[in-house]
Design an enzyme around this catalytic site. Sequence first.
Site, PDB file in Angstrom:
ATOM      1  N   HIS A 202      59.628 -90.602 -68.856  1.00  0.00           N
ATOM      2  CA  HIS A 202      59.538 -90.615 -70.369  1.00  0.00           C
ATOM      3  C   HIS A 202      59.438 -91.967 -70.949  1.00  0.00           C
ATOM      4  O   HIS A 202      58.918 -92.284 -71.971  1.00  0.00           O
ATOM      5  CB  HIS A 202      60.844 -89.969 -70.992  1.00  0.00           C
ATOM      6  CG  HIS A 202      60.815 -88.377 -70.879  1.00  0.00           C
ATOM      7  ND1 HIS A 202      61.031 -87.625 -69.669  1.00  0.00           N
ATOM      8  CD2 HIS A 202      60.101 -87.650 -71.527  1.00  0.00           C
ATOM      9  CE1 HIS A 202      60.752 -86.364 -69.881  1.00  0.00           C
ATOM     10  NE2 HIS A 202      60.105 -86.183 -71.099  1.00  0.00           N
ATOM     11  N   GLU A 444      57.110 -74.590 -68.929  1.00  0.00           N
ATOM     12  CA  GLU A 444      57.120 -75.982 -68.064  1.00  0.00           C
ATOM     13  C   GLU A 444      58.071 -75.841 -66.644  1.00  0.00           C
ATOM     14  O   GLU A 444      58.361 -76.719 -65.916  1.00  0.00           O
ATOM     15  CB  GLU A 444      57.630 -77.037 -68.891  1.00  0.00           C
ATOM     16  CG  GLU A 444      58.780 -76.945 -69.466  1.00  0.00           C
ATOM     17  CD  GLU A 444      59.199 -78.246 -70.353  1.00  0.00           C
ATOM     18  OE1 GLU A 444      58.663 -79.218 -70.425  1.00  0.00           O
ATOM     19  OE2 GLU A 444      60.231 -78.014 -71.245  1.00  0.00           O
ATOM     20  N   ASP A 468      56.271 -81.407 -66.599  1.00  0.00           N
ATOM     21  CA  ASP A 468      57.498 -80.969 -65.838  1.00  0.00           C
ATOM     22  C   ASP A 468      56.682 -79.875 -65.195  1.00  0.00           C
ATOM     23  O   ASP A 468      57.425 -79.767 -63.858  1.00  0.00           O
ATOM     24  CB  ASP A 468      58.398 -80.247 -66.881  1.00  0.00           C
ATOM     25  CG  ASP A 468      59.351 -81.340 -67.247  1.00  0.00           C
ATOM     26  OD1 ASP A 468      60.050 -82.231 -66.355  1.00  0.00           O
ATOM     27  OD2 ASP A 468      59.811 -81.541 -68.587  1.00  0.00           O
ATOM     28  N   CYS A 515      50.546 -79.559 -74.010  1.00  0.00           N
ATOM     29  CA  CYS A 515      51.062 -80.825 -74.760  1.00  0.00           C
ATOM     30  C   CYS A 515      51.673 -81.754 -73.865  1.00  0.00           C
ATOM     31  O   CYS A 515      52.040 -82.901 -73.811  1.00  0.00           O
ATOM     32  CB  CYS A 515      52.106 -80.741 -75.615  1.00  0.00           C
ATOM     33  SG  CYS A 515      53.724 -79.930 -74.731  1.00  0.00           S
TER      34      CYS A 515
HETATM   35  C1  PEP Z   1      56.205 -81.886 -70.443  1.00  0.00           C
HETATM   36  O1  PEP Z   1      57.116 -81.704 -69.509  1.00  0.00           O
HETATM   37  O2  PEP Z   1      54.741 -81.947 -70.356  1.00  0.00           O
HETATM   38  C2  PEP Z   1      56.714 -82.191 -71.860  1.00  0.00           C
HETATM   39  C3  PEP Z   1      55.674 -82.313 -72.909  1.00  0.00           C
HETATM   40  O3  PEP Z   1      57.782 -82.455 -72.076  1.00  0.00           O
HETATM   41  P1  PEP Z   1      58.614 -83.982 -71.714  1.00  0.00           P
HETATM   42  O4  PEP Z   1      57.233 -84.699 -71.245  1.00  0.00           O
HETATM   43  O5  PEP Z   1      59.229 -84.407 -73.011  1.00  0.00           O
HETATM   44  O6  PEP Z   1      59.345 -83.308 -70.560  1.00  0.00           O
HETATM   45 MG    MG Z   2      58.939 -81.362 -70.402  1.00  0.00          MG
END
Ligand code: PEP
Ligand code: MG
Length: 591
Positions: A202, A444, A468, A515
């Site tokens: 992140h 995810e 994820d 996403c």
């Molecule tokens: C993902 O897991 O692709 C997602 C968009 O959520 P994050 O990256 O915040 O875990």
């Molecule tokens: Mg995620």
Amino acid sequence: MSYQSESSKSGEVVLYGIAASPGVSHGQVFRFLHDEVEVPRYEVAKDEQESEIARFKDALKQTHDQITEIRESVARNLGDKEASIFDAHLLVLEDQALIDDVVGEIHKTGDNVEQCLHRVSQRYYDYFNQLKDEYLRERASDLQDISRRLLRNLVGATAAGTAFLAEPRILVSEDLTPSDTASLDRSKVLGIATESGGKTSHAVIMARASGVPAVVGLRELTSKLSDGDTLLIDGFEGIAIINPLETTLFRYGKVGLRRKKIKDLLEEQAHLPAETKDGQGFNLFANADSVEEVASGIESGCQGVGLFRTESLFLRKNEIPSEDIQFAEYKKVVQAASSLPVTIRTLDLGGDKILDASGREKEENPFMGFRAIRYCLRNPVIFLEQLRAILRASAHGQVKIMFPMISGVGEIIRAKEFLFTAKRQLSEKGEKFDENIPVGCMIETPAAVSICDLLADEVDFFSVGTNDLVQYLLAVDRINNQIAYLYEPHHPAVIRALEQVFEVSKTKGVEVTVCGEIAGDPHFLPLLLSLGVDSLSAAAPLLAELKFFGRQFSYDDALRLLEKVRTCRRPSEINRILKDFYDEKISDLLG
Ligand code: PEP
Ligand code: MG
């Protein structure tokens, strides 16, 4: 690139890591110590020792006040039991034996208080840490935590100490947590280079969203740097060069000019619609975690916000914000989106996004642990506050609500019950909100993929979080750079999972967006479109290139590419095919 090697020629040292956020930058290094504190050492004259001791007492009081405040916030939000973990910290600060030892050390050695505190607390730590009794050993880490906070207060540094940087710098660290990144002063950070971390950690996602170049997985970087070194980082290729030679800078300067040409071209065309060469349209949304990022997404000509990560607000404030603070932020987000839809994701704390004030226990395996919806369902006060804040914001624009890390139908049903309760509470107070707010869930986890037909009966839309999904499907920790070479979004298992979700969404009439970070990678664009998705959500700085590349191929080209991909058995073959397709379509244009 996941491996590391090093070459060196007359002073410059080249390190190879993982390209994490595009861009090149060069500058003086700032070593970022998010937890450790550099301990200054100097002599203090005898007649100044009393004021040194007074400084120590002030820092004790300041630290006591800070911990009390954190304790109160945790007690308010989570309850007294969780808050009581801070009692042990307060006890350390009140420990007369420790205080006397530090004062005695100042008198005995004539050294400054930071140095004396460091020595004394290290002695205590070593003693407690070797004890057999687990309870007492845990006190060692309380002691370490608290003496670091004391030291930071003494040297006047903040935990994320970039605020005092006079000049923009390249930030170098062994690792960087999302809360470090959330509290960075981004106007002073030229680039980020870390020893650990993966492409979808992140901290890296946040760097990418704010357009800061980053290279991660640079093993031994910090041990190779000395004071006053400069560092060039190439976030396209995953290279870091310590003290680059003039010739290297010249070469990069030329590359920079070429990249500038490309950037201008992309920006010129940023407001054209998102469509393929033959006019097959697709939807482009922005991922954002702040009002500023929403605004820059909208400026890049997207159709709304596909993923607003709410946990950043919590991490930036380093506490659990009240309902009113959250409402104010979400309302600004909705207004910045100027009537376009905004999908607000409920809190996804856990994994690598740890908030001290959440009072959680340390976990062995945080990504498989008490994360996201699991945390919210067990913390009703926090969850309801957030749901009410999002609902209130829905009175000011088009808001959708999305639940992260769903792995079973029961979770989505319970989350919707909470939403129902939040709506009832607001209605009782006469507050305005959108009664029919659309509800979606992230896909995810592998479980969510397998039961997406069942989940589709419960929600209005899906958003596929490939960051994820890849980690859970392939059993590869997304932030572990030792196995980063196994983190392969091109894996046939990932592609099959995506196909399954897209097909079910069509049959069930549920909208679907991707996403995760692959949505912002133009190499994946033809593949995702040919697999049947028509909405993508990516960081604002990546949108212009996606649009631009979309116009370089037809839908039939994409279908032919998919046929080739289907014949592959290995991720590396698929990676190569996507790269070749991209290069072929783009090379003529750039000359
Ligand atoms: C993902 O897991 O692709 C997602 C968009 O959520 P994050 O990256 O915040 O875990
Ligand atoms: Mg995620």
